[in-house]
Motif scaffolding. Structure first.
Motif, PDB file in Angstrom:
ATOM      1  N   UNK A 138       0.816  -1.214   0.000  1.00 10.30           N
ATOM      2  CA  UNK A 138       0.000   0.000   0.000  1.00 10.30           C
ATOM      3  C   UNK A 138       0.853   1.270   0.000  1.00 10.30           C
ATOM      4  N   UNK A 139       0.258   2.313  -0.499  1.00 10.38           N
ATOM      5  CA  UNK A 139       0.853   3.638  -0.365  1.00 10.38           C
ATOM      6  C   UNK A 139       0.496   4.128   1.042  1.00 10.38           C
ATOM      7  N   UNK A 140       1.494   4.254   1.868  1.00 11.15           N
ATOM      8  CA  UNK A 140       1.252   4.558   3.283  1.00 11.15           C
ATOM      9  C   UNK A 140       1.408   6.041   3.584  1.00 11.15           C
ATOM     10  N   UNK A 141       0.550   6.522   4.468  1.00  6.63           N
ATOM     11  CA  UNK A 141       0.667   7.887   4.970  1.00  6.63           C
ATOM     12  C   UNK A 141       0.931   7.785   6.479  1.00  6.63           C
ATOM     13  N   UNK A 142       2.111   8.225   6.892  1.00  7.05           N
ATOM     14  CA  UNK A 142       2.483   8.103   8.305  1.00  7.05           C
ATOM     15  C   UNK A 142       2.997   9.435   8.862  1.00  7.05           C
ATOM     16  N   UNK A 143       2.657  10.512   8.199  1.00  5.44           N
ATOM     17  CA  UNK A 143       3.118  11.833   8.639  1.00  5.44           C
ATOM     18  C   UNK A 143       2.384  12.278   9.904  1.00  5.44           C
ATOM     19  N   UNK A 144       2.922  13.338  10.513  1.00  5.14           N
ATOM     20  CA  UNK A 144       2.319  13.919  11.727  1.00  5.14           C
ATOM     21  C   UNK A 144       2.226  12.916  12.870  1.00  5.14           C
ATOM     22  N   UNK A 145       3.310  12.196  13.052  1.00  7.91           N
ATOM     23  CA  UNK A 145       3.487  11.325  14.211  1.00  7.91           C
ATOM     24  C   UNK A 145       4.809  11.710  14.877  1.00  7.91           C
TER      25      UNK A 145
END
Length: 259
Positions: A138-145
């Motif tokens: 998958x194209x993952x979004x893990x920003x703002x952590x």
């Protein structure tokens, strides 16, 4: 001919009625299986929306035919092992805007190869197991952590299919190197291979330890030599301070007589 037209008309009506009946059954079946607090609908597959449902954990009664799953804007704090293992058709998973801190090693087992989009942005994830995203397509979004940039994170991003895009949006809240805090992960990874730092740190520690021991040995030798020199000096001074022995007159006469 009239009978044929009548038969065709009735057949078409029956077909449309049957399709409507089947569709109604499917909708009723999906609705009956929909988790509490969620909304389910059919649009290119089963869509399950549990957004803003005040959920504190991921529902365990998700329909197996779920294609799109929205769990955003809840109070979920962890993703347990194999929680999605039966959702073999799952393509989109949105877990953004929760309070997720922990992702177990096998959290995405069963869906890693079918997922197309995974959204974990706006959570409280600092670190994950190095195998947590194994085989994830998958194209993952893990920003703002609040990510802690270290060797594990470097390994995780390398294992992800779109790590070049994902890593670009990862900001180091903390890092094994203080100077990388507040910087994008890609910059930190380009400056130093974070997986080689422990070895370098260990070598440096060993060098410092050896230098410390060497300094102690030299200091002891110097102290020992100086202490011996001081003792020898004192002993010499003591000997010098002793009165010299002089011959008595009668002893001198006796010696002369004998001669």
């Amino acid at each position: 001919m009239h009978l044929v037209d009548l038969w065709l008309t009735r057949s078409l009506s029956m077909c449309l009625l049957l399709q409507s009946f089947v569709l109604m059954i499917l909708c009723f079946h999906s609705a009956s299986m929909c988790p509490k607090g969620c909304l389910c609908s059919l649009s290119g597959g089963l869509n399950v929306s549990c957004s803003n449902a005040n959920l504190k954990e991921i529902p365990r009664d998700l329909p197996p035919e779920t294609v799109l799953l929205y769990l955003d804007s809840n109070q979920i704090t962890s993703i347990p092992n194999e929680i999605f293992k039966d959702l073999h058709q799952l393509r989109v998973l949105n877990l953004s805007k929760n309070g997720i801190e922990f992702i177990d090693e096998h959290a995405f087992k069963g869906v890693a190869e079918t997922l197309q989009t995974l959204d974990l942005s706006d959570n409280r994830i600092k670190s994950v197991h190095k195998n947590a995203f194994n085989n994830l397509k998958a194209r993952a979004r893990i920003a703002n952590n609040p990510w802690h940039c270290d060797c594990t994170l470097q390994q995780v991003l390398r294992s992800m299919a779109s790590n070049h895009e994902t890593a670009n949006n990862v900001i180091c809240k903390t890092s094994v190197l203080d100077e990388h805090a507040g910087r994008p992960f890609l910059n930190a990874a380009n400056d130093a291979d974070l997986c080689n730092l422990p070895k370098k740190t260990t070598d440096y520690a060993m060098l410092v330890t050896m230098f410390g021991w060497f300094t102690m040995v030299i200091s002891y030798v110097v102290y020992y030599v100086r202490q011996n020199q001081e003792d020898a000096r004192r002993h010499l001074e003591y000997l010098k301070s002793l009165p010299s022995r002089q011959k008595k007159p009668d002893e001198a006469d006796d010696i002369s007589t004998v001669v």
